[in-house]
Design an enzyme around this catalytic site. Sequence first.
Site, PDB file in Angstrom:
ATOM      1  N   SER A 225      27.456  24.087  36.771  1.00  0.00           N
ATOM      2  CA  SER A 225      26.951  25.244  36.027  1.00  0.00           C
ATOM      3  C   SER A 225      27.528  26.522  36.597  1.00  0.00           C
ATOM      4  CB  SER A 225      25.425  25.284  36.083  1.00  0.00           C
ATOM      5  OG  SER A 225      24.998  25.467  37.408  1.00  0.00           O
ATOM      6  N   HIS A 246      28.048  20.940  30.314  1.00  0.00           N
ATOM      7  CA  HIS A 246      26.860  21.351  31.059  1.00  0.00           C
ATOM      8  C   HIS A 246      25.600  20.932  30.312  1.00  0.00           C
ATOM      9  CE1 HIS A 246      24.134  24.721  32.723  1.00  0.00           C
ATOM     10  NE2 HIS A 246      24.119  23.673  33.519  1.00  0.00           N
ATOM     11  N   GLU A 258      26.650  22.686  26.911  1.00  0.00           N
ATOM     12  CA  GLU A 258      27.640  23.765  26.852  1.00  0.00           C
ATOM     13  C   GLU A 258      28.996  23.132  27.135  1.00  0.00           C
ATOM     14  OE1 GLU A 258      25.285  27.775  28.232  1.00  0.00           O
ATOM     15  OE2 GLU A 258      25.665  26.283  29.767  1.00  0.00           O
ATOM     16  N   ASN A 296      22.448  29.825  31.426  1.00  0.00           N
ATOM     17  CA  ASN A 296      22.001  30.236  32.762  1.00  0.00           C
ATOM     18  C   ASN A 296      22.156  31.738  32.942  1.00  0.00           C
ATOM     19  OD1 ASN A 296      21.435  27.621  33.268  1.00  0.00           O
ATOM     20  ND2 ASN A 296      22.914  27.312  34.905  1.00  0.00           N
TER      21      ASN A 296
HETATM   22  N1  3HC Z   1      12.761  12.850  31.399  1.00  0.00           N
HETATM   23  C1  3HC Z   1      12.788  12.277  30.198  1.00  0.00           C
HETATM   24  N2  3HC Z   1      11.948  12.585  29.196  1.00  0.00           N
HETATM   25  C2  3HC Z   1      11.023  13.547  29.433  1.00  0.00           C
HETATM   26  C3  3HC Z   1      10.934  14.200  30.667  1.00  0.00           C
HETATM   27  C4  3HC Z   1      11.853  13.810  31.687  1.00  0.00           C
HETATM   28  N3  3HC Z   1      11.833  14.380  32.892  1.00  0.00           N
HETATM   29  N4  3HC Z   1       9.926  15.097  30.582  1.00  0.00           N
HETATM   30  C5  3HC Z   1       9.405  15.028  29.360  1.00  0.00           C
HETATM   31  N5  3HC Z   1      10.084  14.087  28.644  1.00  0.00           N
HETATM   32  C6  3HC Z   1       9.885  13.738  27.244  1.00  0.00           C
HETATM   33  C7  3HC Z   1       8.550  13.153  26.957  1.00  0.00           C
HETATM   34  O1  3HC Z   1       8.562  11.746  27.124  1.00  0.00           O
HETATM   35  C8  3HC Z   1       8.349  13.543  25.514  1.00  0.00           C
HETATM   36  O2  3HC Z   1       9.102  12.682  24.675  1.00  0.00           O
HETATM   37  P1  3HC Z   1       8.584  12.290  23.198  1.00  0.00           P
HETATM   38  O3  3HC Z   1       8.440  13.582  22.465  1.00  0.00           O
HETATM   39  O4  3HC Z   1       9.671  11.390  22.660  1.00  0.00           O
HETATM   40  O5  3HC Z   1       7.292  11.587  23.387  1.00  0.00           O
HETATM   41  C9  3HC Z   1       8.994  14.922  25.407  1.00  0.00           C
HETATM   42  O6  3HC Z   1       9.921  14.968  26.493  1.00  0.00           O
HETATM   43  C10 3HC Z   1       7.996  16.019  25.487  1.00  0.00           C
HETATM   44  O7  3HC Z   1       7.292  15.864  26.720  1.00  0.00           O
HETATM   45  P2  3HC Z   1       5.756  16.183  26.937  1.00  0.00           P
HETATM   46  O8  3HC Z   1       5.015  16.091  25.641  1.00  0.00           O
HETATM   47  O9  3HC Z   1       5.259  15.404  28.096  1.00  0.00           O
HETATM   48  O10 3HC Z   1       5.768  17.657  27.524  1.00  0.00           O
HETATM   49  P3  3HC Z   1       6.152  19.023  26.885  1.00  0.00           P
HETATM   50  O11 3HC Z   1       5.803  19.099  25.448  1.00  0.00           O
HETATM   51  O12 3HC Z   1       5.569  19.991  27.837  1.00  0.00           O
HETATM   52  O13 3HC Z   1       7.728  19.092  26.966  1.00  0.00           O
HETATM   53  C11 3HC Z   1       9.726  19.738  28.083  1.00  0.00           C
HETATM   54  C12 3HC Z   1       8.426  18.976  28.192  1.00  0.00           C
HETATM   55  C13 3HC Z   1      10.583  19.120  26.975  1.00  0.00           C
HETATM   56  C14 3HC Z   1      10.436  19.629  29.409  1.00  0.00           C
HETATM   57  C15 3HC Z   1       9.381  21.237  27.672  1.00  0.00           C
HETATM   58  O14 3HC Z   1       8.420  21.750  28.535  1.00  0.00           O
HETATM   59  C16 3HC Z   1      10.588  22.167  27.692  1.00  0.00           C
HETATM   60  O15 3HC Z   1      11.347  22.230  26.732  1.00  0.00           O
HETATM   61  N6  3HC Z   1      10.768  22.931  28.817  1.00  0.00           N
HETATM   62  C17 3HC Z   1      11.883  23.841  29.020  1.00  0.00           C
HETATM   63  C18 3HC Z   1      12.889  23.175  29.920  1.00  0.00           C
HETATM   64  C19 3HC Z   1      14.091  24.060  30.194  1.00  0.00           C
HETATM   65  O16 3HC Z   1      14.087  25.268  29.976  1.00  0.00           O
HETATM   66  N7  3HC Z   1      15.171  23.451  30.716  1.00  0.00           N
HETATM   67  C20 3HC Z   1      16.376  24.169  31.060  1.00  0.00           C
HETATM   68  C21 3HC Z   1      16.384  24.488  32.514  1.00  0.00           C
HETATM   69  S1  3HC Z   1      17.885  25.295  33.033  1.00  0.00           S
HETATM   70  C22 3HC Z   1      18.982  24.050  33.311  1.00  0.00           C
HETATM   71  O17 3HC Z   1      18.702  22.888  33.185  1.00  0.00           O
HETATM   72  C23 3HC Z   1      20.360  24.482  33.715  1.00  0.00           C
HETATM   73  C24 3HC Z   1      20.781  23.960  35.061  1.00  0.00           C
HETATM   74  O18 3HC Z   1      22.111  24.446  35.361  1.00  0.00           O
HETATM   75  C25 3HC Z   1      19.834  24.315  36.158  1.00  0.00           C
END
Ligand code: 3HC
Length: 389
Positions: A225, A246, A258, A296
Site C-alpha cells: 500500500s 491493493h 486498487e 489510504n
Molecule cells: N473475514 C471474512 N469475512 C468477514 C470478516 C473477516 N474478517 N469479518 C466479517 N466478515 C463477513 C461476515 O461473515 C459477513 O458475511 P455475510 O454478509 O456473508 O454473512 C459480513 O462480512 C458482514 O459481517 P458482520 O455482519 O459480522 O459485521 P458488519 O456488518 O459489522 O461488517 C465489515 C463487517 C464488513 C468489516 C464492516 O464493518 C466494514 O465494512 N468495515 C469497514 C472496513 C474498512 O474500512 N476496511 C478498509 C481498511 S483500510 C485497508 O484495508 C488498507 C490497508 O492498506 C491497511
Amino acid sequence: MPTSEQIFDTLVLPYLNHAVRMYEADYASVADIDAGMRFGCGYPKGPLTVIDELGAAAVRDKLAARFAETNDHLHEPAGLLDRLAIEGGTFADLGAAAGATTPELKHDIEKVGVVGTGTMASGIVQVFAQSGYDVVVIGRSEDKLAGVTAYIGKNLDRAIAKGKSTEDDKAAVLGRVTGATARDALADVDIVVEAIAEDLDIKLELFRDLDGICKQGAILATTTSSLPITQLGACTDRPADVIGMHFFNPAPVMKLVEVVTTPATSADVDETVKALCAKVGKVAVSCGDRAGFIVNCLLFPYLNDAVKLAESGEDLATIDAAIKETAGLPMGPFELLDVVGNDVSLAIQKELYGEFKEEGFAPAKTLEEKVAAGELGRKTGKGFHDYAK
Ligand code: 3HC
C-alpha cells in the site's frame, strides 16, 4: 462538548476537500475515487457524491469557516469546489463525461500463486479459491501454512452457520489450495500475488527470486500500500508484467482492489488484472504508483484527525458513534483503527506525511504512543478500545 454535526465537520469536511484535490490533480477519476471509498471501506457513498448531495457551495462555505479558524491549508476549500459553487455543475456531470469500458482477460489465468500467510494473504487465497482458481500459497513454515487454511476454514464455517455455504463447498474451496514452503512451487502459476512484510528490501529480494522462478508471461503483483512498485518492477527483467493489486481488510468481504500501474506496466497486464478482479467479484479502480493510492490517502488522514480530536479531550465512543450516525460509515474511526492495526496505520500515515509534506498529516502523538505501548488493536486485545474478554 461538540455535537455530532461538529464532529462531522471536523473530520469529514477535510476528507471531502482532500477527495476534490485528488480529482483536481488528475490522480484518479470521479468514478474511481467514489468506488474506492465505497468498496474499500464500505462507505454508503463516495466523497464526491456526498458533495453533490450537500451542495458544493455549502461544503465550500463550511470549509472556508473552518479554514478561518485553523489556517490549515488542508481546510482551504479546493478551487474546483468554488468553481462548481459559482458556475453550477456536479461531480456526477464531470464523471459522466469520462465514460467507462469493460476490461478483458488478455492473458490466460488458471493457476494463482500467493506469497505470504498473514491476514491479507489468507483472505486473498480465499478470494481466488472461492472463485474456482487453483491456488498455491507459499509460507515460511508448515505451521504458517496451516494458519491460512484455518483462517479460510473459520470464515467458511461462519458462512455455513448462516446457511450461506455448505460443508461440500468448504471442502471444494480448501481442496483448491496447495501450500508449499519452497517458492519453486510457483514455476507454473499464471499470476503471483505477494502479501508479505511491508519492507522494500524484503519485497525486492522476493521479486528478484520470482523473476527467476516464474514462467515467462506470468504476472507479478504486489499488495503493497506504500512501497514504490516501479522499483519492484525494475529489479526484474519483466517490469511490464509487474503491477500493484491493493486489497482491503478483510479481503474476502471488501470488494475493492486498487490496480496500480507503473510507467513500465503493459496495457495488457493492466487490463487482464482488472478483468481478473471482476471474475473474482471485486471492483477494480485505477491509480498511479504513489504512496497511499486513492483510499489510504483519503482514509488515514481522516483517522489521524480523529486521534487528534480525541487528544483535545473528546471521548472515543462519542466520536465513533457520531461518525456512524452522521456519515453512515460502517465503523467509527477508532473501531477501524483497531481492525487495521495501529502499527499499520502509523506506518501508512508516516508514508503519507513523507510523500505530501503536509503538516496536517503528521502522525498524531497518541497513535505513536499506542504503537510504542504494543496496543495495536484487535490483534493484541487492546488498541483504542479494549477487546480483553
Ligand atoms: N473475514 C471474512 N469475512 C468477514 C470478516 C473477516 N474478517 N469479518 C466479517 N466478515 C463477513 C461476515 O461473515 C459477513 O458475511 P455475510 O454478509 O456473508 O454473512 C459480513 O462480512 C458482514 O459481517 P458482520 O455482519 O459480522 O459485521 P458488519 O456488518 O459489522 O461488517 C465489515 C463487517 C464488513 C468489516 C464492516 O464493518 C466494514 O465494512 N468495515 C469497514 C472496513 C474498512 O474500512 N476496511 C478498509 C481498511 S483500510 C485497508 O484495508 C488498507 C490497508 O492498506 C491497511
